[in-house]
Design an enzyme around this catalytic site. Structure first.
Site, PDB file in Angstrom:
ATOM      1  N   GLU A  79     -20.438  -9.988  -2.377  1.00  0.00           N
ATOM      2  CA  GLU A  79     -21.073  -9.993  -3.710  1.00  0.00           C
ATOM      3  C   GLU A  79     -21.746  -8.661  -4.020  1.00  0.00           C
ATOM      4  OE1 GLU A  79     -19.848 -12.358  -5.073  1.00  0.00           O
ATOM      5  OE2 GLU A  79     -19.474 -13.596  -3.322  1.00  0.00           O
ATOM      6  N   GLY A  80     -21.259  -7.605  -3.426  1.00  0.00           N
ATOM      7  CA  GLY A  80     -21.805  -6.266  -3.646  1.00  0.00           C
ATOM      8  C   GLY A  80     -22.667  -5.845  -2.481  1.00  0.00           C
TER       9      GLY A  80
END
Length: 598
Positions: A440-441
C-alpha cells in the site's frame, strides 16, 4: 507461541474515555452503537480471535498455502475459521444496510480489525481487502454493479482483491501493460499479468472479485490513461449469482519472508470479462478510495504487531530468570531475578507498550474521522475531518508500521537466543510485519505523499488544521502544573515542525531533490510529535480519573508513567530527524551513480 489476549481494557479506554465514542456515535446517528452494544461486540470479537484465530497462527505459518494447477489451498483450520467468521456476521459489521450490512461505525470495525491482525496477520488479510473493494464499488460503481457484487461481498461469501502491481512496474503504475478492450455488450476483455496480489486465489470463499487497473487502447500514456475494472473469478449474472468461470487464473504463489498463510499470487487475465468502474481514464482517482481504506488498515497492522510482540515479550520477561538486579535481589527464593527487573529489558518493553497504546489512540482517532466523513450532516465538519485524514493517513501508515516492526525486533531481543527460534513465535511476528512497511505504498512513498502533496501541496493548510488542534489542547492545559512535562515539549516540537516545513519548502524551490531527501525524516519527525500529542491527551484523562477517585488506580498510573517514558525516551528521537533535515540533500546526491560500487 505466546497466548494472545485481546487488550479489551485499553481499547475501551481509548474509545470511551479518550475519544468519547458514545457521544460521537449518537451525534452521527449511530443509534445502535450504544456503550453496551460496543462492549458486547468487542468482547465477542475478543473470544473469537483468542479461541479461533490465534490458535492457527503459528501452524498456518509453518504449513503455508499450497498451489496445485492454479488452485490454492489455505492451511489447515483456515477454511473452518473463515466459515465461523462469516457465520458470526463479522464481515457485515460496518457495511451498508442496503446490501446486508449492520451499518455500525467504521471506528468500531477498526478496533475489531486490530484484534484479528494481532491474533493472526495472515488470516486477517483474507477479508481485509474486501473492505477496500466494497468501498470502491460503493463510491464509484453503478447501481447495477452495486446490486450485482456488494451483497455477497458484504456477506463475506465472496472476497475482494486489489490488482495494481505488474512484473515491470510497482509504484510507477503509469507503466502498466494490462489492457482492457471494449466488448459489444459494453463489458471489457482484460489481458495482462498482476503480481503480489494478496488473497488473489484461495479456498475460503465462493468467488473472488478483483479490482483491476488497466489501460484501454488509445488512452493517454502514463497515469492519465488508467481505468478501473471489476473482474470476478467467476462471472456473475445481472441478478448477482455465480455463472461460468472467467478467464482469470493464478499462475503461482510467492514464497515469502512472512505472512506465509496468506496466498500472495500471480494473477493472469487472459481475455477476462470485466466491468468499467467510474469514468474512462479516471481509474487511479477511483483507486485512491481503495488505497486510502487499505492504508488505514495497514497502519492498524503496525499497532497490532506492536501489541502482539509486547504481550509475548512481557510474559517471557516476567518468567525468565537471569542474573541479579543491580539495585538488589528481587527474587530471593530463586537462583536469579526475572529479566523484567533489568533496565534494558524495561526499555524494550516500554517502547513496545508506548507504541502499541499510543498507536491505538491515533488509529481510533483517524477511524472516528472516517465516521464523520461517512455520516455527518455538516459539510464543514466533513471537510475538517477530511483535511486531518489527508495529513495523518500517510503518517499513520508509515510511522506505525516502521515502529511496529521495531517493536517486533524488541520482542525477539527480549527472548534472546530463544527469540530466534521458531517455536516461540516471536520471529514470526517480525517476519510477518515487514510487509506492512512495504505494501500500500512504502515508507518512502508515504513520506513523499505527506511532504510533497499534503503539506507543501496544500501550502501548509493541512498542517495548520491539525497543528491548531494540538495548540488548542496545549492552551487549555497551560495552567495545569501536572501537565507541563507533556505540554511544553509539544509546544517546542510543534514550533520546530513549522520551522522545518518552511526550511524544506524554501530549499525545494531551488532544488526539487530536497523534497525526496527530506521526506522520510520529515514523516518520522511528524509521527513522533503526533504520537506525543495523543500520549499527552491520554495522560490528561488518566490524571483527571485519579483526581476524581477510582478503583483502577494502577491502570491510570501506568498510563501517566508510560506517557512519561514516551516523552523522555522516545520523543527525543525526533531531534535526530530534525538534525538530518537541517543538513539537506547534498550528501545524498553528490556521489555520482556510476561511483556506487563494491
Amino acid at each position: 507461541m505466546p497466548e494472545y489476549k485481546a487488550p479489551i481494557r485499553d481499547i475501551k479506554f481509548v474509545m470511551q474515555e479518550l475519544l468519547n465514542c458514545d457521544n460521537h456515535y449518537q451525534k452521527l446517528g449511530y443509534e445502535d452503537a450504544s456503550v453496551d452494544m460496543v462492549d458486547a461486540i468487542i468482547s465477542e470479537a475478543a473470544k473469537f480471535t483468542e479461541q479461533v484465530i490465534a490458535p492457527i497462527n503459528q501452524s498456518g505459518d509453518a504449513q503455508g498455502c499450497t498451489w496445485t494447477n492454479g488452485d490454492v489451498t489455505t492451511p489447515d483450520g483456515f477454511k473452518e475459521a473463515y466459515q465461523q467468521y462469516v457465520e458470526g456476521g463479522w464481515p457485515t459489521l460496518a457495511q451498508n444496510v442496503n446490501f446486508g450490512g449492520q451499518g455500525l461505525p467504521h471506528s468500531l470495525n477498526t478496533a475489531i480489525n486490530e484484534l484479528f491482525s494481532s491474533a493472526n496477520h495472515s488470516f486477517a488479510m483474507y477479508p481485509g481487502l474486501s473492505h477496500g473493494a466494497l468501498a470502491t464499488i460503493e463510491a464509484h460503481g453503478s447501481e447495477q454493479q452495486k446490486n450485482q457484487f456488494m451483497p455477497k461481498l458484504v456477506e463475506g461469501t465472496w472476497t475482494g482483491t486489489m490488482c495494481l502491481t505488474e512484473p515491470h512496474c510497482g509504484t510507477d503504475l503509469g507503466m502498466l501493460r494490462t489492457k482492457a478492450e471494449l466488448n459489444d455488450d459494453g463489458s471489457y476483455s482484460l489481458t495482462g499479468t498482476k503480481i503480489f496480489i494478496s488473497a488473489g486465489e484461495h479456498d475460503l470463499s465462493d468467488n473472488i472479485v478483483h479490482i483491476v487497473i488497466a489501460r484501454i487502447p488509445g488512452s493517454p500514456e502514463g497515469s492519465k490513461g488508467i481505468s478501473l475494472f471489476i473482474v470476478p473469478k467467476f462471472n456473475v449474472t445481472d441478478e448477482g449469482t455465480i455463472s461460468d468461470r472467467n478467464a482469470v487464473s493464478c499462475g503461482s504463489i510467492e514464497h515469502k519472508m512472512g505472512i506465509n498463510a496468506n496466498a500472495t499470487c500471480v494473477i493472469n487475465f487472459d481475455g477476462a470479462k470485466g466491468y468499467l468502474i467510474g469514468e474512462v481514464n479516471r481509474g487511479l482517482n477511483c483507486m485512491f478510495t481503495f488505497m486510502n481504506a487499505a492504508r488505514l488498515g495497514v497502519a492498524t497492522e503496525g499497532v497490532a504487531a506492536a501489541e502482539a510482540s509486547f504481550q509475548g515479550a512481557l510474559a517471557y520477561a516476567k518468567d525468565r530468570l537471569q542474573m541479579r538486579s543491580l539495585s538488589g535481589v528481587k527474587n530471593p527464593n530463586g537462583p536469579a531475578d526475572a529479566i523484567i527487573v533489568h533496565p534494558d529489558v524495561r526499555r524494550m518493553l516500554l517502547t513496545q507498550k508506548s507504541i502499541a497504546e499510543g498507536g491505538r489512540a491515533l488509529i481510533a482517532y483517524l477511524a472516528q474521522l472516517v465516521d464523520i466523513g461517512h455520516a455527518s450532516n455538516s459539510d464543514e465538519e466533513k471537510a475538517a475531518a477530511e483535511s486531518k485524514l489527508a495529513l495523518l493517513t500517510p503518517i499513520a501508515k508509515a510511522f506505525l508500521t516502521e515502529l511496529g516492526l521495531e517493536c517486533t525486533s524488541h520482542g525477539v531481543q527480549v527472548f534472546g537466543g530463544h527469540g530466534f527460534i521458531k517455536e516461540w513465535g516471536m520471529e514470526q511476528l517480525m517476519r510477518d510485519t515487514k510487509i506492512s512497511c512495504i505494501y500500500e505504498g512504502t515508507t518512502g512513498i508515504q513520506a513523499l505523499d505527506l511532504l510533497a502533496r499534503k503539506v507543501l501541496g496544500s501550502k501548509g493548510k493541512l498542517l495548520e488544521a491539525f497543528g491548531s488542534e494540538m495548540t488548542q489542547f496545549c492552551i487549555e492545559n497551560a495552567s495545569d502544573e501536572a501537565m507541563q512535562e507533556f505540554i511544553k515539549p509539544i509546544m517546542s516540537f510543534g514550533g520546530d515542525w513549522q520551522k522545518i516545513t518552511e526550511q524544506v519548502g524554501a530549499r525545494a524551490m531551488k532544488n526539487p531533490d530536497e523534497i525526496g531527501a527530506a521526506s522520510v525524516d520529515y514523516l518520522m519527525y511528524s509521527g513522533y510529535l503526533t504520537l506525543a500529542y495523543f500520549w499527552a491527551k491520554m495522560a490528561k484523562v488518566a490524571q483527571d480519573k485519579l483526581a476524581a477517585g477510582t478503583d483502577e488506580e494502577a491502570f491510570y498510573q501506568a498510563k501517566i508513567k508510560t506517557a512519561r517514558f514516551y516523552f523522555q525516551r522516545i520523543l527525543p528521537r525526533a531531534q535526530g530527524h530534525a538534525a538530518c533535515l537541517a543538513n539537506g540533500a547534498q550528501s545524498m546526491m553528490e556521489l555520482d551513480a556510476e561511483d556506487f560500487s563494491f
